[in-house]
Write an enzyme that holds these catalytic residues in place. Structure first.
Site, short mmCIF file in Angstrom:
data_model
loop_
_atom_site.label_atom_id
_atom_site.label_comp_id
_atom_site.label_asym_id
_atom_site.label_seq_id
_atom_site.Cartn_x
_atom_site.Cartn_y
_atom_site.Cartn_z
N CYS A 8 31.20 -8.53 -44.28
CA CYS A 8 30.41 -7.58 -45.07
C CYS A 8 31.16 -6.26 -45.24
CB CYS A 8 29.07 -7.30 -44.38
SG CYS A 8 27.97 -8.69 -44.48
N CYS A 59 27.80 -29.67 -36.16
CA CYS A 59 27.75 -30.93 -36.92
C CYS A 59 28.16 -30.65 -38.37
CB CYS A 59 26.33 -31.49 -36.95
SG CYS A 59 25.70 -32.10 -35.40
N ARG A 97 -5.03 -11.42 -43.73
CA ARG A 97 -4.43 -12.05 -44.90
C ARG A 97 -3.56 -13.26 -44.50
NH1 ARG A 97 -7.53 -8.95 -46.16
NH2 ARG A 97 -7.55 -7.47 -47.87
N THR A 114 30.02 -15.38 -32.04
CA THR A 114 28.71 -15.23 -31.41
C THR A 114 27.75 -16.31 -31.89
OG1 THR A 114 29.14 -12.86 -31.52
CG2 THR A 114 26.97 -13.51 -30.79
ZN LIG Z 1 26.03 -30.99 -33.47
#
Ligand SMILES: [Zn+2]
Length: 359
Positions: A191, A177, A13, A137
């Site tokens: 959470c 950025c 599929r 992290t």
């Molecule tokens: Zn950057």
């Protein structure tokens, strides 16, 4: 099961898709993906990629399965929670029953500036997928992805909202950025303090898996430099166009992809979790960022935290079993330090800090 026509039949599929084809399936079978964090997002994207036929999947997580995970972490069941099985191993065992023709490598590992370089050297990923629950992290992964030019698929969910962005180092803006600094400890919802809607996980993981597949079959040209935002409750969708940040000149001031200063990978933001001598407790050393205790108290209100002094907030975390008896106790200091009492395991303490304090 062995490779052969029957194996490709399994993917029929997918291979009959005009956009995909048999050649893409072969590329996928020869590819490697690393998923860091096998919680809600990591489970959902690992499930999609294993079924799609990614040849080698490396699953990395430091945590164990708990009952409260089952609402949204689609690879686990009640027996995993009762046995508190390591998430990476429980996910690998489930996925190996779904698709026995691929390699699945579980790592029960705390991903830090010390452990990540070796993991990436050994796993040699063609794509790196974010399934983490904390900014520290995530920024570490962003550093490693930019330094080693590994495509990095960021995703995040909280409450009813989700975000997704795919970073192609050298060709599109990186995480820093867009969000230059990680949020200060205690300022962002997690959470575990705010909650999370399972449906928000599914949409973000779906976007992540689709972009990972495009990278792995050599169709990076299909990946747009965008930050996607979804709110599943208000049904709002937002697409932020980042194409103006694609050329190197526009990114020259980014500490990571512009200036190549990899502070997270260099360990400048390490929390230095250390076991406290003679105590069943771990100190998470100051990351050099102050903790706003008022905001932390607000976030943790369901646990009725106690303001011991202007510089100390203490809270007993009902549901987090201590190694001795009772629940883990978290002490947060205004200077950014924390002590997790009731465990001697630095990785667990770091996990608890990320879950309840964030960053
Ligand atoms: Zn950057």
């Amino acid at each position: 099961m062995t490779e052969g026509p029957a194996q490709f039949d399994r993917y029929r599929r997918q291979t009959i898709l005009r956009e995909f084809g048999v050649e893409s399936q072969q590329k996928l079978a020869a590819s490697r993906a690393v998923i860091v964090g096998v919680g809600a997002l990591g489970c959902a994207s690992a499930d999609l990629l294993a079924r799609a036929g990614v040849g080698t999947l490396t699953l990395v997580d430091r945590d164990v399965v708990e009952l409260t995970n089952l609402q949204r972490q689609c690879l686990f069941d009640e027996s995993d929670a009762i046995e508190r099985r390591p998430k990476a191993e429980a996910a690998a065992s489930r996925l190996s029953r779904v698709n026995s023709s691929i390699r699945i490598e579980p790592h029960v590992l705390d991903v830090t500036s010390r452990t990540l370089p070796r993991l990436l050297r050994e796993a040699k990923p063609d794509v790196l997928i974010d399934g983490t629950d904390n900014a520290g992290t995530r920024y570490l992964l962003n550093d490693a992805a930019v330094r080693d030019t590994i495509p990095f698929v960021y995703g995040g969910v909280i409450g009813t909202r989700g975000m997704q962005m795919t970073i192609l180092p050298d060709a599109s803006p990186c995480l820093r950025c867009v969000f230059e600094e990680p949020p200060a400890p205690g300022t962002m919802p997690t959470c575990d303090t705010t909650g999370v809607l399972g449906a928000a996980v599914a949409i973000v993981a779906g976007c992540q898996a689709a972009d990972a597949i495009k990278v792995l079959i050599g169709r990076r040209d299909l990946i747009k430099p965008t930050l996607l935002e979804f709110d599943l409750w208000s049904s709002e969708r937002r697409r932020i166009d980042l194409s103006s940040m694609c050329n190197a000149t526009a990114r020259r001031n980014c500490p990571c992809c512009g200036k190549h200063s990899f502070e997270f990978l260099d360990g400048k933001h390490d929390d230095d979790a250390i076991k406290l001598c003679g105590q069943l407790a771990v100190q998470i050393g100051s990351t050099g960022r102050e903790c706003d205790l008022d905001r932390a108290a607000e976030r943790l209100r369901e646990f009725t935290p106690k303001r011991v002094s202007p510089s100390l907030l203490r809270v007993s975390l009902a549901g987090e079993r201590a190694e001795s008896s009772g629940s883990l106790e978290l002490s947060l200091f205004a200077d950014g330090r924390a002590i997790v009492a009731g465990t001697a395991d630095p990785a667990r303490a770091r996990g608890v800090y990320a879950k309840y304090v964030g960053a």
